[in-house]
Design a protein around this motif. Structure first.
Motif, PDB file in Angstrom:
ATOM      1  N   SER A 184       0.592  -1.063   0.034  1.00  0.00           N
ATOM      2  CA  SER A 184       0.159  -0.052  -0.132  1.00  0.00           C
ATOM      3  C   SER A 184       0.873   1.260  -0.136  1.00  0.00           C
ATOM      4  CB  SER A 184      -0.915  -0.079   1.273  1.00  0.00           C
ATOM      5  OG  SER A 184      -0.249   0.207   2.475  1.00  0.00           O
ATOM      6  N   ASP A 195       0.664   5.076   1.331  1.00  0.00           N
ATOM      7  CA  ASP A 195      -0.032   6.339   2.136  1.00  0.00           C
ATOM      8  C   ASP A 195       0.258   7.701   1.343  1.00  0.00           C
ATOM      9  OD1 ASP A 195      -1.107   8.217   3.710  1.00  0.00           O
ATOM     10  OD2 ASP A 195       0.274   7.724   5.453  1.00  0.00           O
ATOM     11  N   ARG A 201      -8.334   4.360  -1.878  1.00  0.00           N
ATOM     12  CA  ARG A 201      -9.383   4.311  -0.597  1.00  0.00           C
ATOM     13  C   ARG A 201      -9.200   5.725   0.119  1.00  0.00           C
ATOM     14  NH1 ARG A 201     -11.090  -0.246   2.782  1.00  0.00           N
ATOM     15  NH2 ARG A 201     -11.610   0.514   4.927  1.00  0.00           N
ATOM     16  N   GLU A 257     -13.907   3.430  -1.679  1.00  0.00           N
ATOM     17  CA  GLU A 257     -12.912   2.628  -2.479  1.00  0.00           C
ATOM     18  C   GLU A 257     -13.195   2.855  -3.842  1.00  0.00           C
ATOM     19  OE1 GLU A 257     -10.187  -0.233   0.019  1.00  0.00           O
ATOM     20  OE2 GLU A 257     -12.338  -1.061  -0.290  1.00  0.00           O
ATOM     21  N   THR A 296      -5.136   6.277   0.791  1.00  0.00           N
ATOM     22  CA  THR A 296      -4.241   5.428   0.372  1.00  0.00           C
ATOM     23  C   THR A 296      -4.486   4.647  -0.788  1.00  0.00           C
ATOM     24  OG1 THR A 296      -5.687   3.715   1.735  1.00  0.00           O
ATOM     25  CG2 THR A 296      -3.694   5.028   2.776  1.00  0.00           C
ATOM     26  N   ARG A 319      -4.014   0.904  -2.534  1.00  0.00           N
ATOM     27  CA  ARG A 319      -3.932  -0.569  -1.562  1.00  0.00           C
ATOM     28  C   ARG A 319      -4.048  -1.607  -3.003  1.00  0.00           C
ATOM     29  NH1 ARG A 319      -6.771  -0.310   4.030  1.00  0.00           N
ATOM     30  NH2 ARG A 319      -5.972   1.678   4.680  1.00  0.00           N
ATOM     31  N   ARG A 364      -4.815  -5.200  -4.266  1.00  0.00           N
ATOM     32  CA  ARG A 364      -5.730  -6.330  -3.816  1.00  0.00           C
ATOM     33  C   ARG A 364      -5.049  -7.505  -4.786  1.00  0.00           C
ATOM     34  NH1 ARG A 364      -6.014  -6.303  -0.268  1.00  0.00           N
ATOM     35  NH2 ARG A 364      -7.718  -7.999  -0.429  1.00  0.00           N
ATOM     36  N   GLU A 383      -1.910 -13.280   0.622  1.00  0.00           N
ATOM     37  CA  GLU A 383      -2.146 -12.134   1.497  1.00  0.00           C
ATOM     38  C   GLU A 383      -2.610 -12.659   3.094  1.00  0.00           C
ATOM     39  OE1 GLU A 383      -5.151  -8.289   1.934  1.00  0.00           O
ATOM     40  OE2 GLU A 383      -5.656  -9.830   0.538  1.00  0.00           O
TER      41      GLU A 383
END
Length: 923
Positions: A27, A29, A118, A146, A190, A192, A194, A268
């Motif tokens: 991820s 920030d 997000r 998101e 953020t 992220r 997946r 994950e």
């Protein structure tokens, strides 16, 4: 292009909501410095979202932030009234709009992977672009959104995120909470990854059977994922199945036991902290692990005096620790889901939490609830979406005890779909909504600010739902009173399961040397200082109200009775193992003996007498004080008087001669000097600077006081009699324009070094209105800045807010006696004072002895100056210290929102006597 602003609050382009998870997936920030410009309307500006747009001329703004706190526009406060016309779903053309741009790099190895962008909080809505492509719109300021941006990112290169944030949108009609309107991207942003075969969503169900001590764990996750809880012996076991665990430790706010868990796939791992607890409504009671829940709660807004809606993590942890130190065990997230990190801390530290949907339409009430979104099908999609986002994000937290559909939004057909959406996701938690008095869609009956007699009536009913006061005891300014009264009701009636003080923090915005409130920023519509209504000041310094709350809700109760002290375990779940009782015996405020014993290992609700120590305490006023401590923290305190003081002799024996009586000098009936110490007064005084609970409410008592003229009394000397061994002055004290009066008789007696004043007051005429205060005021030289007293302390206390005041000997300064309420008002009273001294650095000054007691305040400004002040910087010290010696004060109550003081706390206009001895103290 602008239809999204009026599309009845529906977000666009978002992926389905899911739990907030701690994942090891990559991820980024995006917090930090963004480029920013503010436009006056929603359509102003240009195609700023284009990847090649030149923003070199823009300003820099931190994200997260509330842009008015950084000098862009102004904050605005309203409680109920919308600051724009009620014309749903339309919003004003003058719509402050903040354009934000952020350039960021994406690692090359993100290529081919699904990536979500997000947003945790955007007020009020944000139109989002990535590398020039529009990806969607957020609606729901305090909700997570998101967007799938996989197709728009450039891995291995620079990328541009552009967000147009509008202060007003259709969603603003759904967000009429009692707080500042503060637009901006105020929570984290953020990116992220997946991963394929990852864990998009996980839902942990950790139940506890209080009868067997067993836990049952089921984790809903993608098929094939594996669950591990090493401390419970689970390693790589299947998800989506029940695992029965022997002898797990339950989670409660008093024993917040958490078990580290992980859910993994090949791509994950998600980390969880499990708390085993079962919440259920059983036989009309809301229970946690089989025991009745007692909410000792506060309503919490997210607010910071310098940053607005942005609250740094260290500040959040510190405020929760402050709550725990004052025995708060529950939080209602008024009136929206909090930052997700708060709930991690509530799991860890131990709080019951009611998570509230981001929904309030209070302003529609002023139009008779016409067109209220709660009853308008055009808003159904938006309201159901908000409820789903609320539940999905926070469903894994053991601290969450109930979901709330919203706040002060009336009733209507949309409550049903919202409740159904919540139950479809999480059928195991009860639902709350105060506005649903029929409880058609909820599992508890909830009310705001019911008076004590109504609480008793509800509690005494033979059947019904659990009763929760989602708001009570409005903590505005000096107050609230009645806390002990409400606690006793909660303990008397099991169905009355406590409630939540309104509220945790004063929403004052720092402006130099004071805090601002509504109207200080030129708002044409505002609600003044009604936003200053917390248990802590804007900088999170505890107010006396929080100190009182801590004493009232202390879990170890030490109650005085005819036989001595009784210790009672007020915890809901734990026994008193590890609690020590530290005791002292004091005589006239000086400690003569002390000791420590272990508390009996009482279970919840059990009590036991405490054996009193056998200590020779002479003939003074002797008190036993017991303080309960657990791991160094104070968890209760109580006192019992072992021996009453002998009556203090009144000074007598000197005759009045040439304006002197012993050490006292008089002029025209007034005392002007005592043993060489210049002073003015004492004279009868009835006025106090009205507290907020005097000013607000349906029948403000301060209006009645002013109508009666109590703030402008006239004194007339009727008679002076110096023929006997006393100097007797009779005065008539009355406001202009009325025959209502008080006859005050000042009887002075003296010996060589002191004088005694015996004041007797008789009201005449119609006195239907209670008095603000009753006593005398005098002024002494400003050099007398040190204060010592034997009486209640250490903090301020009033007749219906004195649980925290223990009798002892205390020291402070005149400045230290003041409570800096954001809007200045009556404060600083020390109660049940037997003896006090005000002295200068040499030790010289004035001693005051009560016969038997008096109420004491001392400040460097007059009551008139305190009454006139609107902010703390209006209070300028003068040359004198203004001292009040009072027979009594009108109670505090909670009438700013709620009931007035109880009848026994009214200061009625009845005859009274106040007797004090004054002595000049030499160095």
């Amino acid at each position: 292009m602008s239809d999204y602003l009026t599309d009845f609050g529906r977000p666009k382009g978002t992926v389905p909501p899911r739990a907030a998870l701690h994942s090891d997936a990559p991820s980024i920030d995006l917090s930090g410095a963004w480029r920013f410009r503010l436009n006056p309307t929603a359509t102003a500006g240009d195609d700023f979202w284009a990847a090649g747009y030149d923003d070199a001329g823009w300003d820099t703004l931190p994200v997260p932030s509330s842009w008015p706190m950084h000098g862009y526009g102004q904050p605005a406060y309203t409680n109920i009234t919308y600051p724009f016309p009620i014309d749903p779903p339309h919003v004003p053309t003058e719509n402050p709009t903040g354009d934000h741009r952020r350039v960021f790099d994406v690692p090359a190895d993100w290529a081919g992977q699904r990536v979500l962008l997000r947003f945790e909080g955007v007020d009020s809505c944000g139109r989002v672009f990535v590398n020039g492509a529009e990806v969607g719109v957020t609606q729901g300021s305090r909700l997570t959104h998101e967007f799938d941006v996989t197709a728009h990112l450039r891995p291995g290169a620079a990328n541009v995120l552009a967000v147009r944030v509008h202060q007003w949108s259709a969603g603003s009609y759904l967000e009429d909470q009692d707080m500042w309107w503060l637009p901006g991207i105020f929570r984290a942003v953020t990116l992220r990854v997946r991963p394929a075969g990852g864990l998009d969503d996980v839902f942990a169900h950790a139940a506890f059977d209080h009868a067997t001590g067993q836990g049952t764990l089921r984790v809903d996750a993608p098929a094939g994922a594996l669950l591990s809880v090493p401390e419970l012996g689970l390693r790589d076991v299947a998800v989506n199945t029940d695992h029965v665990l022997e002898a797990v430790a339950p989670w409660t706010p008093e024993t917040p036991t958490l078990y580290a868990a992980s859910v993994s796939t090949e791509t994950e791992t998600v980390s969880l902290r499990l708390g085993f607890r079962t919440v259920a409504v059983v036989d009309g009671l809301l229970t946690g692990n089989g025991r009745r829940i007692f909410f000792r709660g506060v309503n919490r807004h997210e607010f910071h005096p310098d940053l607005g809606r942005v609250v740094p993590p260290d500040v959040v942890r510190a405020e929760l620790q402050l709550m725990k130190a004052h025995h708060v065990n529950a939080i209602r997230t008024s009136h929206y889901p909090p930052d997700a990190a708060l709930l991690d801390l509530c799991d860890e530290l131990g709080f019951w939490v009611i998570v509230e949907n981001d929904y309030e339409t209070h302003g529609f009430e002023q139009n008779g609830w016409r067109d209220n979104p709660t009853d308008d099908p055009r808003w159904t999609d938006a309201l159901v979406d908000r409820m789903r986002r609320t539940v999905e994000r926070d469903k894994n937290h053991p601290c969450v005890v109930m979901w709330s559909l919203g706040n002060e939004a009336g009733v209507g057909q949309n409550l049903g779909p919202m409740a159904e959406a919540a139950r479809a996701i999480d059928p195991d938690r009860p639902l709350h909504y105060e506005g649903d008095w029929s409880s058609t869609h909820t599992d508890v009956y909830s009310r705001m600010y019911p008076p004590p007699d109504e609480v008793a009536e509800i509690g005494a009913a033979e059947t019904g739902l659990p009763f929760v006061l989602c708001e009570y005891a409005h903590a505005m300014g000096n107050g609230p009173g009645l806390l002990t009264t409400y606690r006793e009701l909660f303990e008397t009636y099991p169905r009355c399961q406590g409630g939540f003080i309104w509220e945790w923090i004063d929403h004052g915005i720092r402006r130099g040397d004071h805090f601002a409130y509504g109207g200080d920023f030129g708002e044409p519509v505002h609600d003044g200082n009604f936003v200053i209504d917390g248990l802590v000041f804007p900088d999170r310094t505890p107010s006396p109200g929080l100190t009182e709350l801590g004493a009232v809700f202390a879990p170890v109760r030490l109650d005085a009775d005819a036989g001595g002290l009784t210790v009672r375990n007020g915890y809901d779940h734990r026994d008193l193992t590890g609690v020590t009782l530290e005791w002292t015996v004091s005589v006239d405020g000086d400690t003569v003996a002390s000791g420590q014993v272990e508390a009996p290992a009482l279970g919840p609700g059990e009590s036991h007498p405490v054996a009193l120590p056998h200590v020779t305490h002479g003939f003074g006023e002797a008190w036993l004080t017991v303080t309960a401590r657990l791991a160094g923290a104070t968890v209760g305190a109580g006192q019992v008087r072992l021996h009453e003081a002998a009556p203090r002799p009144r000074r007598s024996g000197r005759r009045f001669a040439r304006n002197a009586l012993g050490p006292a000098q008089f002029r025209d009936g007034d005392l002007v000097a005592l043993g060489g110490l210049a002073l003015r007064g004492p004279r009868l005084d009835l006025w106090r600077a009205p507290i907020d609970n005097d000013i607000f409410g349906p029948d403000p008592v301060a209006d009645r006081w002013r109508a009666a003229g109590l703030h402008r009394l006239t004194h007339r000397v009727v008679d002076v009699d110096a023929s006997a061994d006393a100097y007797v002055v009779t005065s008539r004290v009355a406001p202009a324009g009325t025959d209502r009066a008080l006859l005050a008789t000042y009887t002075w007696t003296a010996d060589d070094d002191a004088v005694t004043l015996a004041l007797h007051v008789e009201p005449t005429g119609d006195w239907a209105v209670p008095l603000p205060r009753a006593g005398v005021a005098l002024a002494v030289p400003g050099r007398l800045g040190a204060v010592e007293w034997f009486g209640g302390g250490p903090g301020e206390a009033y007749v219906d807010s004195s649980a925290a005041a223990l009798v002892g000997r205390y020291r402070s300064t005149v400045d230290g006696l003041q409570t800096p309420y954001v809007r200045p008002q009556e404060n600083g009273n020390r109660t049940r004072v037997r003896q006090a001294r005000l002295t200068d650095p040499t030790g010289a000054g004035l001693e005051i002895l009560g016969h038997p007691t008096f109420e004491l305040t001392a400040r460097r400004w007059s009551t008139a100056a305190l009454t006139a002040a609107t902010h703390t910087n209006d209070l300028v010290p003068g040359p004198d210290v203004h001292v009040h010696l009072d027979y009594g004060h009108h109670g505090l109550g909670t009438a700013a929102c709620g009931p007035p003081p109880a009848p026994e706390a009214w200061l009625r206009a009845e005859p009274f006597d106040l007797v004090v001895t004054l002595r000049a103290v030499k160095p």
